[in-house]
Design an enzyme around this catalytic site. Structure first.
Site, PDB file in Angstrom:
ATOM      1  N   TYR A   1      35.750  90.791 -71.458  1.00 32.23           N
ATOM      2  CA  TYR A   1      35.991  90.353 -69.950  1.00 32.23           C
ATOM      3  C   TYR A   1      36.564  91.698 -69.134  1.00 32.23           C
ATOM      4  CZ  TYR A   1      38.318  88.742 -65.588  1.00 32.23           C
ATOM      5  OH  TYR A   1      38.607  88.670 -64.333  1.00 32.23           O
TER       6      TYR A   1
ATOM      7  N   ARG B   1      50.862  92.974 -65.386  1.00 35.78           N
ATOM      8  CA  ARG B   1      51.723  93.106 -64.429  1.00 35.78           C
ATOM      9  C   ARG B   1      51.616  91.715 -63.598  1.00 35.78           C
ATOM     10  NH1 ARG B   1      49.575  96.671 -60.101  1.00 35.78           N
ATOM     11  NH2 ARG B   1      48.223  94.678 -59.786  1.00 35.78           N
TER      12      ARG B   1
ATOM     13  N   ARG C   1      45.002  81.028 -62.378  1.00 41.43           N
ATOM     14  CA  ARG C   1      44.318  81.896 -63.130  1.00 41.43           C
ATOM     15  C   ARG C   1      45.033  82.334 -64.298  1.00 41.43           C
ATOM     16  NH1 ARG C   1      43.894  84.637 -57.767  1.00 41.43           N
ATOM     17  NH2 ARG C   1      45.372  85.917 -58.673  1.00 41.43           N
TER      18      ARG C   1
END
Length: 418
Positions: A172, A219, A229
């Site tokens: 990804y 982060r 998400r």
């Protein structure tokens, strides 16, 4: 007054913020003359400044025709990303759009006017961007079109697919960031500002992108959770919780931090590749462009490591710290010293009971071997008592002024785009 207390603890931030504000930023971000540009290019640079908080300045500091090529590359990928992010586009429409998006670069009239995303202007005025794309040399066009095609296919693959394994996490990150690193590297070589090996070594270029993307994903745990998400790999977080969202629960904070540390350790494995890549660069503007995000990333990981705040709010580096990194990271020895400094910070925070502690120590040892301090930069934060006193007085006199730094500076030193 809290801001003042922070600065008193970091006098180098005061010095570098003033130095940056008073013209030092021109060393890394020289002003570009837009008056000599055609109408289309001026429009593209306006879109660049509107859509990028962190990359606009360093893109405009690149030398020669490479600057225009990277500007157009960024806007094309921003347009593609806007399609991918737009949840109002049905999947049966979005998937073909992502697959075919690269072909629109050669269709003068193609545009998309139904997006609801904040950066929709790059889709609504895509004819201007595609026109300037076609004005580039063919060698640049070929790179941009190829990367756009591969990225569109990769984005479509992960639309309905969650990131399960660490292999898929790498995959990804390759699609959304590694390909950017590969494309940029090919543009650097095509411009002849860098040797051909820079564009040919796709493994190193991919690592440059993966290090930045993994840092952002680590982060942004809480922000991504709020937005619905999930980018942390299930293979890792499932060892610590039943659901990824469970890591944000106060009763799970200890295992949450252990999961965080494991992912940071994973990201640190890219640092040796980053140092090797940067050591090959010859052009100063290209070096600055590549090095600044990388040192920001290692500083961010050092701030996040073993830090419960990742699951409670926002963790980011100080603005003065960011300015210091920008102004220091102008040669490979300086970058090695910066990397050494921050991995040492991480090393000092490794809990003896952390499940990943041995792996973290091992990867830090490999980074140390490549970045042993051997330049004045290694001791750049050691200040004399006289300097400290002057800096503290300066902080007391100027903290309010510094809090109103120009918008351009404020935006650049914030955490960058994903």
């Amino acid at each position: 007054m809290e801001l003042l207390r922070k600065w008193l603890g970091h006098p180098e931030d005061i010095y570098n913020l003033l130095r940056f504000k008073m013209g030092g930023y021109r060393a890394v971000m020289p002003r570009m003359d837009t008056d000599s540009l055609g109408c289309g290019l001026r429009t593209c640079y306006r879109y660049l400044n509107q859509t990028s908080r962190s990359f606009a300045a360093v893109i405009q500091a690149l030398d020669g025709e490479l600057r225009h090529a990277v500007c157009i590359f960024y806007l094309v990928l921003r347009a593609l990303d806007t399609v991918e992010d737009d949840m109002s586009i049905p999947l049966d429409v979005k998937v073909p759009m992502l697959h075919e998006f690269h072909s629109h670069l050669y269709q003068p009239d193609w545009k998309y006017t139904e997006s609801k995303e904040k950066d929709r202007q790059v889709l609504e005025d895509f004819p201007t961007i595609s026109m300037e794309f076609r004005n580039l040399s063919k060698v640049y066009q070929d790179v941009i079109s190829d990367i756009c095609h591969k990225m569109g296919v990769g984005m479509a693959e992960f639309l309905e697919k969650k990131v399960d394994s660490q292999h898929e996490w790498d995959k990804y990150c390759h699609y959304v960031a590694g390909l950017v690193g590969i494309g940029l590297s090919r543009l650097f070589s095509a411009s002849e500002l860098e040797d051909s090996i820079v564009g040919q070594d796709t493994d190193l270029a991919n690592s440059m992108g993966l290090f930045l993307q993994k840092t952002n994903i680590i982060r942004d745990y809480l922000e991504d959770q709020v937005e619905g998400r999930e980018f942390w790999p299930r293979e890792v977080w499932s060892r610590y919780a039943k659901k990824l969202s469970d890591l944000a629960k106060p009763e799970n904070i200890d295992v949450a931090v252990q999961c965080l540390n494991e992912l940071i350790t994973n990201a640190l494995h890219h640092v040796p590749d980053v140092l090797t890549y940067l050591s090959r660069l010859k052009n100063q503007s290209v070096f600055n462009f590549c090095a600044i995000p990388q040192v920001m990333a290692i500083a961010t990981l050092a701030a996040c490591y073993n830090n419960q705040q990742v699951f409670r709010g926002v963790v980011k580096i100080r603005k003065g710290q960011a300015v210091t990194l920008m102004m220091d990271a102008t040669n490979i020895q300086a970058v090695k010293a910066i990397m050494y400094q921050y991995v040492e910070e991480i090393y000092q925070k490794i809990p003896s009971t952390d499940p990943s502690s041995n792996k973290t120590q091992q990867v830090i040892a490999s980074i140390r071997a490549m970045s042993l301090p051997g330049s004045p930069m290694a001791s750049r934060h050691h200040y004399s008592p006289i300097y400290l006193s002057c800096a503290m007085l300066l902080a007391a006199l100027s903290w309010q002024y510094l809090s109103t730094l120009s918008k351009a500076t404020e935006e650049y030193v914030q955490a960058g785009d994903n």
